[in-house]
Motif scaffolding. Structure first.
Motif, PDB file in Angstrom:
ATOM      1  N   ALA A  55       0.915  -0.881  -0.335  1.00 20.40           N
ATOM      2  CA  ALA A  55      -0.109   0.021  -0.190  1.00 20.40           C
ATOM      3  C   ALA A  55       0.692   1.234   0.125  1.00 20.40           C
ATOM      4  O   ALA A  55       0.713   2.113   0.614  1.00 20.40           O
ATOM      5  CB  ALA A  55      -0.473   0.072   0.889  1.00 20.40           C
ATOM      6  N   GLY A  56       2.222   0.947   0.126  1.00 20.44           N
ATOM      7  CA  GLY A  56       2.971   2.244   0.061  1.00 20.44           C
ATOM      8  C   GLY A  56       3.465   2.321  -1.555  1.00 20.44           C
ATOM      9  O   GLY A  56       3.023   2.023  -2.736  1.00 20.44           O
ATOM     10  N   GLU A  57       4.488   3.187  -1.779  1.00 18.41           N
ATOM     11  CA  GLU A  57       5.279   3.420  -2.627  1.00 18.41           C
ATOM     12  C   GLU A  57       6.752   3.158  -2.342  1.00 18.41           C
ATOM     13  O   GLU A  57       7.036   3.295  -1.360  1.00 18.41           O
ATOM     14  CB  GLU A  57       5.020   4.497  -3.593  1.00 18.41           C
ATOM     15  N   LEU A  58       7.544   3.124  -3.643  1.00 17.16           N
ATOM     16  CA  LEU A  58       8.916   3.179  -3.086  1.00 17.16           C
ATOM     17  C   LEU A  58       9.774   4.306  -2.875  1.00 17.16           C
ATOM     18  O   LEU A  58      10.922   4.744  -1.773  1.00 17.16           O
ATOM     19  CB  LEU A  58       9.738   3.332  -4.718  1.00 17.16           C
ATOM     20  N   GLU A  59       8.886   5.659  -3.237  1.00 18.24           N
ATOM     21  CA  GLU A  59       9.759   6.838  -2.323  1.00 18.24           C
ATOM     22  C   GLU A  59       9.903   6.778  -1.130  1.00 18.24           C
ATOM     23  O   GLU A  59      10.447   6.959  -0.152  1.00 18.24           O
ATOM     24  CB  GLU A  59       9.306   8.484  -2.703  1.00 18.24           C
ATOM     25  N   HIS A  60       8.803   6.159   0.159  1.00 18.94           N
ATOM     26  CA  HIS A  60       8.647   6.050   1.060  1.00 18.94           C
ATOM     27  C   HIS A  60       9.937   5.139   1.312  1.00 18.94           C
ATOM     28  O   HIS A  60      10.009   5.787   3.047  1.00 18.94           O
ATOM     29  CB  HIS A  60       7.362   4.912   1.580  1.00 18.94           C
ATOM     30  N   GLY A  61      10.696   3.956   0.402  1.00 17.14           N
ATOM     31  CA  GLY A  61      11.147   3.551   1.071  1.00 17.14           C
ATOM     32  C   GLY A  61      12.404   4.350   1.248  1.00 17.14           C
ATOM     33  O   GLY A  61      13.944   4.397   1.743  1.00 17.14           O
ATOM     34  N   ALA A  62      12.776   5.458  -0.008  1.00 16.10           N
ATOM     35  CA  ALA A  62      13.720   6.165   0.020  1.00 16.10           C
ATOM     36  C   ALA A  62      13.723   7.425   1.098  1.00 16.10           C
ATOM     37  O   ALA A  62      15.133   7.907   1.596  1.00 16.10           O
ATOM     38  CB  ALA A  62      13.522   6.779  -1.642  1.00 16.10           C
ATOM     39  N   LEU A  63      12.827   7.473   1.928  1.00 16.77           N
ATOM     40  CA  LEU A  63      13.313   8.158   3.477  1.00 16.77           C
ATOM     41  C   LEU A  63      13.737   7.263   4.362  1.00 16.77           C
ATOM     42  O   LEU A  63      14.537   8.294   5.418  1.00 16.77           O
ATOM     43  CB  LEU A  63      12.013   8.297   3.746  1.00 16.77           C
ATOM     44  N   TRP A  64      14.148   6.720   4.124  1.00 14.85           N
ATOM     45  CA  TRP A  64      15.725   5.759   5.072  1.00 14.85           C
ATOM     46  C   TRP A  64      17.207   6.074   4.246  1.00 14.85           C
ATOM     47  O   TRP A  64      17.923   5.866   5.591  1.00 14.85           O
ATOM     48  CB  TRP A  64      15.477   4.488   4.886  1.00 14.85           C
ATOM     49  N   HIS A  65      17.343   6.558   3.399  1.00 15.28           N
ATOM     50  CA  HIS A  65      18.790   6.935   2.902  1.00 15.28           C
ATOM     51  C   HIS A  65      19.529   7.824   4.077  1.00 15.28           C
ATOM     52  O   HIS A  65      20.465   7.416   4.230  1.00 15.28           O
ATOM     53  CB  HIS A  65      18.681   7.541   1.264  1.00 15.28           C
ATOM     54  N   VAL A  66      18.800   8.895   4.419  1.00 18.01           N
ATOM     55  CA  VAL A  66      19.806   9.744   4.833  1.00 18.01           C
ATOM     56  C   VAL A  66      19.391   9.342   6.337  1.00 18.01           C
ATOM     57  O   VAL A  66      20.903   9.352   7.491  1.00 18.01           O
ATOM     58  CB  VAL A  66      18.579  11.461   4.973  1.00 18.01           C
ATOM     59  N   PRO A  67      18.392   9.669   6.649  1.00 20.77           N
ATOM     60  CA  PRO A  67      18.547   8.367   8.579  1.00 20.77           C
ATOM     61  C   PRO A  67      19.336   7.433   9.235  1.00 20.77           C
ATOM     62  O   PRO A  67      19.726   7.270   9.736  1.00 20.77           O
ATOM     63  CB  PRO A  67      16.782   8.427   9.313  1.00 20.77           C
ATOM     64  N   GLY A  68      19.186   6.427   7.867  1.00 25.65           N
ATOM     65  CA  GLY A  68      20.156   5.081   7.769  1.00 25.65           C
ATOM     66  C   GLY A  68      21.495   4.987   8.099  1.00 25.65           C
ATOM     67  O   GLY A  68      22.423   4.821   8.716  1.00 25.65           O
ATOM     68  N   GLY A  69      21.244   6.167   6.355  1.00 26.16           N
ATOM     69  CA  GLY A  69      22.707   5.732   6.738  1.00 26.16           C
ATOM     70  C   GLY A  69      24.160   6.858   6.934  1.00 26.16           C
ATOM     71  O   GLY A  69      25.013   6.663   7.595  1.00 26.16           O
ATOM     72  N   TYR A  70      23.531   8.309   7.364  1.00 23.90           N
ATOM     73  CA  TYR A  70      24.078   8.786   8.533  1.00 23.90           C
ATOM     74  C   TYR A  70      24.066   8.139   9.775  1.00 23.90           C
ATOM     75  O   TYR A  70      24.929   8.496  10.630  1.00 23.90           O
ATOM     76  CB  TYR A  70      23.887  10.706   8.953  1.00 23.90           C
ATOM     77  N   ALA A  71      23.473   7.713  10.274  1.00 25.52           N
ATOM     78  CA  ALA A  71      23.162   7.060  12.084  1.00 25.52           C
ATOM     79  C   ALA A  71      24.800   5.721  11.330  1.00 25.52           C
ATOM     80  O   ALA A  71      24.754   5.910  12.589  1.00 25.52           O
ATOM     81  CB  ALA A  71      22.279   6.459  11.920  1.00 25.52           C
ATOM     82  N   MET A  72      24.795   5.201  10.644  1.00 25.32           N
ATOM     83  CA  MET A  72      25.579   4.290  10.477  1.00 25.32           C
ATOM     84  C   MET A  72      26.864   4.890  11.060  1.00 25.32           C
ATOM     85  O   MET A  72      28.430   4.686  11.012  1.00 25.32           O
ATOM     86  CB  MET A  72      25.801   2.919   9.782  1.00 25.32           C
ATOM     87  N   ARG A  73      27.142   6.585   9.826  1.00 24.94           N
ATOM     88  CA  ARG A  73      28.488   6.816   9.801  1.00 24.94           C
ATOM     89  C   ARG A  73      29.233   7.593  11.036  1.00 24.94           C
ATOM     90  O   ARG A  73      29.784   7.652  11.366  1.00 24.94           O
ATOM     91  CB  ARG A  73      28.754   7.757   8.625  1.00 24.94           C
ATOM     92  N   ASP A  74      27.743   7.784  12.004  1.00 24.10           N
ATOM     93  CA  ASP A  74      27.923   8.829  12.977  1.00 24.10           C
ATOM     94  C   ASP A  74      28.407   7.376  14.383  1.00 24.10           C
ATOM     95  O   ASP A  74      29.018   7.932  14.833  1.00 24.10           O
ATOM     96  CB  ASP A  74      26.527   9.503  13.705  1.00 24.10           C
ATOM     97  N   ALA A  75      27.770   5.779  14.159  1.00 26.84           N
ATOM     98  CA  ALA A  75      28.012   5.223  15.010  1.00 26.84           C
ATOM     99  C   ALA A  75      29.171   4.023  14.817  1.00 26.84           C
ATOM    100  O   ALA A  75      30.625   4.392  15.686  1.00 26.84           O
ATOM    101  CB  ALA A  75      27.239   4.399  14.594  1.00 26.84           C
ATOM    102  N   LEU A  76      30.067   5.182  13.406  1.00 31.14           N
ATOM    103  CA  LEU A  76      31.158   4.679  13.172  1.00 31.14           C
ATOM    104  C   LEU A  76      32.506   5.375  13.936  1.00 31.14           C
ATOM    105  O   LEU A  76      33.277   4.826  13.212  1.00 31.14           O
ATOM    106  CB  LEU A  76      30.825   4.222  12.108  1.00 31.14           C
ATOM    107  N   GLY A  77      32.359   6.559  13.532  1.00 34.04           N
ATOM    108  CA  GLY A  77      33.278   7.640  13.917  1.00 34.04           C
ATOM    109  C   GLY A  77      34.107   8.436  12.143  1.00 34.04           C
ATOM    110  O   GLY A  77      32.795   9.661  11.898  1.00 34.04           O
ATOM    111  N   GLU A  78      34.324   8.098  12.125  1.00 26.94           N
ATOM    112  CA  GLU A  78      35.181   8.008  11.238  1.00 26.94           C
ATOM    113  C   GLU A  78      35.043   7.479   9.515  1.00 26.94           C
ATOM    114  O   GLU A  78      35.858   7.907   8.719  1.00 26.94           O
ATOM    115  CB  GLU A  78      37.136   7.908  11.171  1.00 26.94           C
ATOM    116  N   ALA A  79      33.354   6.642   9.439  1.00 26.83           N
ATOM    117  CA  ALA A  79      33.734   6.502   8.553  1.00 26.83           C
ATOM    118  C   ALA A  79      32.927   7.144   7.534  1.00 26.83           C
ATOM    119  O   ALA A  79      32.445   8.462   7.501  1.00 26.83           O
ATOM    120  CB  ALA A  79      31.791   5.694   8.479  1.00 26.83           C
ATOM    121  N   LYS A  80      34.111   7.213   5.667  1.00 22.35           N
ATOM    122  CA  LYS A  80      33.793   8.477   4.532  1.00 22.35           C
ATOM    123  C   LYS A  80      32.842   7.427   3.050  1.00 22.35           C
ATOM    124  O   LYS A  80      32.827   8.140   2.138  1.00 22.35           O
ATOM    125  CB  LYS A  80      35.425   8.446   4.586  1.00 22.35           C
TER     126      LYS A  80
END
Length: 194
Positions: free
Chosen positions: A90-115
């Motif tokens: 009942a959703g659309e692909l763009e709803h999955g794209a909402l995860w790009h920023v919060p998911g990606g930056y969360a991992m980079r922040d958790a790892l400290g220096e990930a580039k």
């Protein structure tokens, strides 16, 4: 977590000892965390959805922290990462794209220096849909030995009005990698690519 309704969290962990060749000194460890949430946009078209990314940030941070703990050894042991989303029918692909920023930056922040940019995939799928989440080296996307993927899914999700949000991390290269290219030991770490 504002506007986030979590139904369940699923964790997966693998230890890979060999792929038919000699066992390495240490097994490759990969782990995934999947959170099934209600999709607040399911069943209708909503023009303004970008605000939901901010609401997802605390969830991303919690998932990334838990994933590092699952793999043990702290952020320094993590060499690969990736993210993904499975959106219910009942959703659309763009709803999955909402995860790009919060998911990606969360991992980079958790790892400290990930580039390196966090590779990603997403799709709309029914209950039990599977997703191959790509992984690359955390500091240099061109490290060929770390091009990998982990298949994930939730047996009873996503339901039509849900999204499965996924983070994956690994502790090293593919077992028996031997195809050349930029080696992890050659990373310069300047641009997240090499």
């Amino acid at each position: 977590m504002n506007n986030i309704e979590i139904r369940k969290v699923v964790t997966l962990a693998e230890e890979i000892y060999h792929e038919g060749g000699p066992p390495p000194d240490e097994p490759l460890r990969r782990a995934a965390i999947l959170t099934v949430i209600r999709n607040p946009f399911a069943g209708r078209f909503v023009e303004d959805i970008a605000w939901f990314m901010k609401d997802l940030e605390p969830l991303g941070a919690d998932m990334a922290r838990r994933l590092v703990l699952m793999l043990g050894g702290g952020p320094a042991t993590i060499q690969g990462y990736g993210k993904g989303a499975i959106v219910g029918s009942a959703g659309e692909l763009e709803h999955g794209a909402l995860w790009h920023v919060p998911g990606g930056y969360a991992m980079r922040d958790a790892l400290g220096e990930a580039k390196a940019i966090v590779p990603s995939t997403k799709k709309v799928g029914g209950v039990g849909a599977r997703l191959d989440v790509p992984l690359t080296h955390v500091n240099a996307s061109y490290v060929r030995s770390h091009f990998d993927a982990m298949e994930v899914g939730v047996a009873d999700g996503p339901r039509a009005d849900e999204i499965v949000l996924v983070l994956v991390m690994s502790t090293g290269a593919r077992i028996h990698h031997r195809l050349g290219g930029l080696a992890a030991s050659e990373i310069q770490g300047k641009d997240g690519l090499r």
